[in-house]
Design a protein around this motif. Structure first.
Motif, PDB file in Angstrom:
ATOM      1  N   PHE A  10       0.837  -1.205   0.000  1.00  0.00           N
ATOM      2  CA  PHE A  10       0.000   0.000   0.000  1.00  0.00           C
ATOM      3  C   PHE A  10       0.875   1.259   0.000  1.00  0.00           C
ATOM      4  N   ASP A  11       0.272   2.352  -0.436  1.00  0.00           N
ATOM      5  CA  ASP A  11       0.898   3.670  -0.363  1.00  0.00           C
ATOM      6  C   ASP A  11       0.156   4.493   0.678  1.00  0.00           C
ATOM      7  N   LEU A  12       0.892   5.228   1.493  1.00  0.00           N
ATOM      8  CA  LEU A  12       0.285   6.054   2.532  1.00  0.00           C
ATOM      9  C   LEU A  12       0.364   7.535   2.161  1.00  0.00           C
ATOM     10  N   LYS A  13      -0.698   8.243   2.482  1.00  0.00           N
ATOM     11  CA  LYS A  13      -0.742   9.681   2.265  1.00  0.00           C
ATOM     12  C   LYS A  13      -1.435  10.305   3.466  1.00  0.00           C
ATOM     13  N   PRO A  14      -0.668  10.671   4.514  1.00  0.00           N
ATOM     14  CA  PRO A  14      -1.297  11.228   5.709  1.00  0.00           C
ATOM     15  C   PRO A  14      -2.046  12.520   5.419  1.00  0.00           C
ATOM     16  N   GLU A  15      -3.223  12.640   6.011  1.00  0.00           N
ATOM     17  CA  GLU A  15      -4.023  13.864   5.884  1.00  0.00           C
ATOM     18  C   GLU A  15      -3.298  14.968   6.666  1.00  0.00           C
ATOM     19  N   ALA A  16      -2.849  15.996   5.971  1.00  0.00           N
ATOM     20  CA  ALA A  16      -1.883  16.947   6.530  1.00  0.00           C
ATOM     21  C   ALA A  16      -2.395  17.684   7.762  1.00  0.00           C
ATOM     22  N   PHE A  17      -3.681  18.004   7.804  1.00  0.00           N
ATOM     23  CA  PHE A  17      -4.199  18.786   8.928  1.00  0.00           C
ATOM     24  C   PHE A  17      -4.259  17.964  10.211  1.00  0.00           C
ATOM     25  N   GLU A  18      -4.569  16.685  10.084  1.00  0.00           N
ATOM     26  CA  GLU A  18      -4.859  15.866  11.258  1.00  0.00           C
ATOM     27  C   GLU A  18      -3.751  14.902  11.639  1.00  0.00           C
ATOM     28  N   VAL A  19      -2.992  14.406  10.668  1.00  0.00           N
ATOM     29  CA  VAL A  19      -2.023  13.340  10.915  1.00  0.00           C
ATOM     30  C   VAL A  19      -0.606  13.851  10.688  1.00  0.00           C
ATOM     31  N   ALA A  20       0.194  13.824  11.757  1.00  0.00           N
ATOM     32  CA  ALA A  20       1.578  14.270  11.659  1.00  0.00           C
ATOM     33  C   ALA A  20       2.495  13.159  11.194  1.00  0.00           C
ATOM     34  N   GLU A  21       2.157  11.913  11.535  1.00  0.00           N
ATOM     35  CA  GLU A  21       3.057  10.798  11.253  1.00  0.00           C
ATOM     36  C   GLU A  21       2.279   9.497  11.277  1.00  0.00           C
ATOM     37  N   ILE A  22       2.702   8.561  10.436  1.00  0.00           N
ATOM     38  CA  ILE A  22       2.179   7.193  10.441  1.00  0.00           C
ATOM     39  C   ILE A  22       3.367   6.264  10.647  1.00  0.00           C
ATOM     40  N   PHE A  23       3.252   5.350  11.586  1.00  0.00           N
ATOM     41  CA  PHE A  23       4.377   4.476  11.889  1.00  0.00           C
ATOM     42  C   PHE A  23       3.868   3.087  12.272  1.00  0.00           C
ATOM     43  N   GLU A  24       4.784   2.128  12.346  1.00  0.00           N
ATOM     44  CA  GLU A  24       4.438   0.754  12.690  1.00  0.00           C
ATOM     45  C   GLU A  24       5.248   0.278  13.892  1.00  0.00           C
ATOM     46  N   VAL A  25       4.608  -0.537  14.725  1.00  0.00           N
ATOM     47  CA  VAL A  25       5.236  -1.130  15.896  1.00  0.00           C
ATOM     48  C   VAL A  25       5.050  -2.647  15.792  1.00  0.00           C
ATOM     49  N   PRO A  26       6.088  -3.436  16.052  1.00  0.00           N
ATOM     50  CA  PRO A  26       5.912  -4.893  15.993  1.00  0.00           C
ATOM     51  C   PRO A  26       4.774  -5.353  16.905  1.00  0.00           C
ATOM     52  N   LEU A  27       3.903  -6.209  16.381  1.00  0.00           N
ATOM     53  CA  LEU A  27       2.806  -6.734  17.190  1.00  0.00           C
ATOM     54  C   LEU A  27       3.340  -7.465  18.414  1.00  0.00           C
ATOM     55  N   ALA A  28       4.475  -8.144  18.270  1.00  0.00           N
ATOM     56  CA  ALA A  28       5.054  -8.885  19.392  1.00  0.00           C
ATOM     57  C   ALA A  28       5.341  -7.978  20.585  1.00  0.00           C
ATOM     58  N   TYR A  29       5.630  -6.714  20.317  1.00  0.00           N
ATOM     59  CA  TYR A  29       5.898  -5.787  21.415  1.00  0.00           C
ATOM     60  C   TYR A  29       4.674  -5.663  22.323  1.00  0.00           C
ATOM     61  N   PHE A  30       3.496  -5.550  21.746  1.00  0.00           N
ATOM     62  CA  PHE A  30       2.276  -5.375  22.546  1.00  0.00           C
ATOM     63  C   PHE A  30       1.849  -6.670  23.228  1.00  0.00           C
ATOM     64  N   LEU A  31       2.287  -7.807  22.703  1.00  0.00           N
ATOM     65  CA  LEU A  31       1.938  -9.078  23.320  1.00  0.00           C
ATOM     66  C   LEU A  31       2.856  -9.437  24.483  1.00  0.00           C
ATOM     67  N   ASP A  32       3.950  -8.706  24.638  1.00  0.00           N
ATOM     68  CA  ASP A  32       4.868  -8.927  25.750  1.00  0.00           C
ATOM     69  C   ASP A  32       4.357  -8.171  26.976  1.00  0.00           C
ATOM     70  N   PRO A  33       3.962  -8.876  28.049  1.00  0.00           N
ATOM     71  CA  PRO A  33       3.424  -8.188  29.240  1.00  0.00           C
ATOM     72  C   PRO A  33       4.391  -7.153  29.822  1.00  0.00           C
ATOM     73  N   GLN A  34       5.685  -7.312  29.564  1.00  0.00           N
ATOM     74  CA  GLN A  34       6.663  -6.369  30.092  1.00  0.00           C
ATOM     75  C   GLN A  34       6.604  -5.011  29.393  1.00  0.00           C
ATOM     76  N   SER A  35       5.932  -4.949  28.244  1.00  0.00           N
ATOM     77  CA  SER A  35       5.859  -3.689  27.501  1.00  0.00           C
ATOM     78  C   SER A  35       4.854  -2.717  28.091  1.00  0.00           C
ATOM     79  N   ARG A  36       3.885  -3.224  28.818  1.00  0.00           N
ATOM     80  CA  ARG A  36       2.799  -2.381  29.329  1.00  0.00           C
ATOM     81  C   ARG A  36       3.116  -1.864  30.718  1.00  0.00           C
ATOM     82  N   ARG A  37       2.834  -0.585  30.933  1.00  0.00           N
ATOM     83  CA  ARG A  37       2.960   0.023  32.250  1.00  0.00           C
ATOM     84  C   ARG A  37       1.623   0.639  32.638  1.00  0.00           C
TER      85      ARG A  37
END
Length: 215
Positions: free
Chosen positions: A139-166
């Motif tokens: 896919f190609d991304l085109k952030p809506e300039a007024f509302e979206v400053a940045e689009i990024f990705e985080v590994p799903l495994a990070y959120f599944l690791d209980p140590q990641s959450r505080r």
């Protein structure tokens, strides 16, 4: 973690069948039970977000947006693409897909909706339907300039690791408010987005097969 395993974990969370009853949704009051009384009778505005899981060869990622700093609401915060369900939207699915394309340029032909998390009610009066979509690369991304400053990705495994959450807290209107936080690199993911990511982790982490967890 394979696409097949993620889909299998979400098999009981089919879009359109997972809306939590108003009496017992998830929400900002999960960690702040004293908020429940004040939120109980508040008129709610219907909204929907897409929880996009990008099916990368090196492992699934979660696509997130950072809101621009000049917005009146939630300026600079990390969020899923989405927003209010408009009168012209057929349902929450239509709203989430429309908002995703408007905010990020990600079109629906790259998205396979595979699940729906628990309805999430915010202190500010939104009843949010989170829809999980598997996103094919290319896919190609085109952030809506007024509302979206940045689009990024985080590994799903990070959120599944209980140590990641505080769990952190702040003083708000003279009271201590607790909330989940997922700090990733220089990003501070908190509030409703973190609450929905916690729900996603609960669904995907249950009885994960060893092979799937290591893949």
């Amino acid at each position: 973690m394979s696409r097949e395993w993620v889909v299998s974990r979400l098999k009981d969370h089919v879009p359109g069948r997972r809306a939590a009853p108003r009496e017992n949704p998830r929400g900002d009051d999960d960690l702040n039970p004293e908020m429940r009384a004040e939120m109980a009778d508040k008129p709610l505005k219907a909204a929907a977000v897409l929880v996009p899981l990008v099916d990368r060869p090196q492992g699934m990622t979660v696509l997130l947006t950072k809101r621009t700093d000049h917005l009146h609401d939630h300026a600079g915060q990390i969020s899923f693409p989405g927003g209010r369900i408009d009168a012209a939207d057929a349902d929450a699915i239509a709203a989430a897909l429309r908002e995703t394309e408007e905010e990020t340029g990600l079109t629906r032909d790259f998205i396979d909706l595979v699940g729906q998390l628990d309805t999430y009610v915010t202190r500010t009066g939104f009843e949010v339907t989170p829809l999980v979509g598997l996103v094919s690369p290319g896919f190609d991304l085109k952030p809506e300039a007024f509302e979206v400053a940045e689009i990024f990705e985080v590994p799903l495994a990070y959120f599944l690791d209980p140590q990641s959450r505080r769990t952190e807290s702040r003083i708000w209107q003279g009271r201590t408010r607790f909330f989940y936080v997922y700090p990733y690199q220089h990003y501070y993911i908190w509030g409703a987005t973190a609450g929905m990511l916690n729900n996603l982790a609960e669904v995907l982490a249950l009885t994960a097969p060893a092979a799937a967890a290591e893949s």
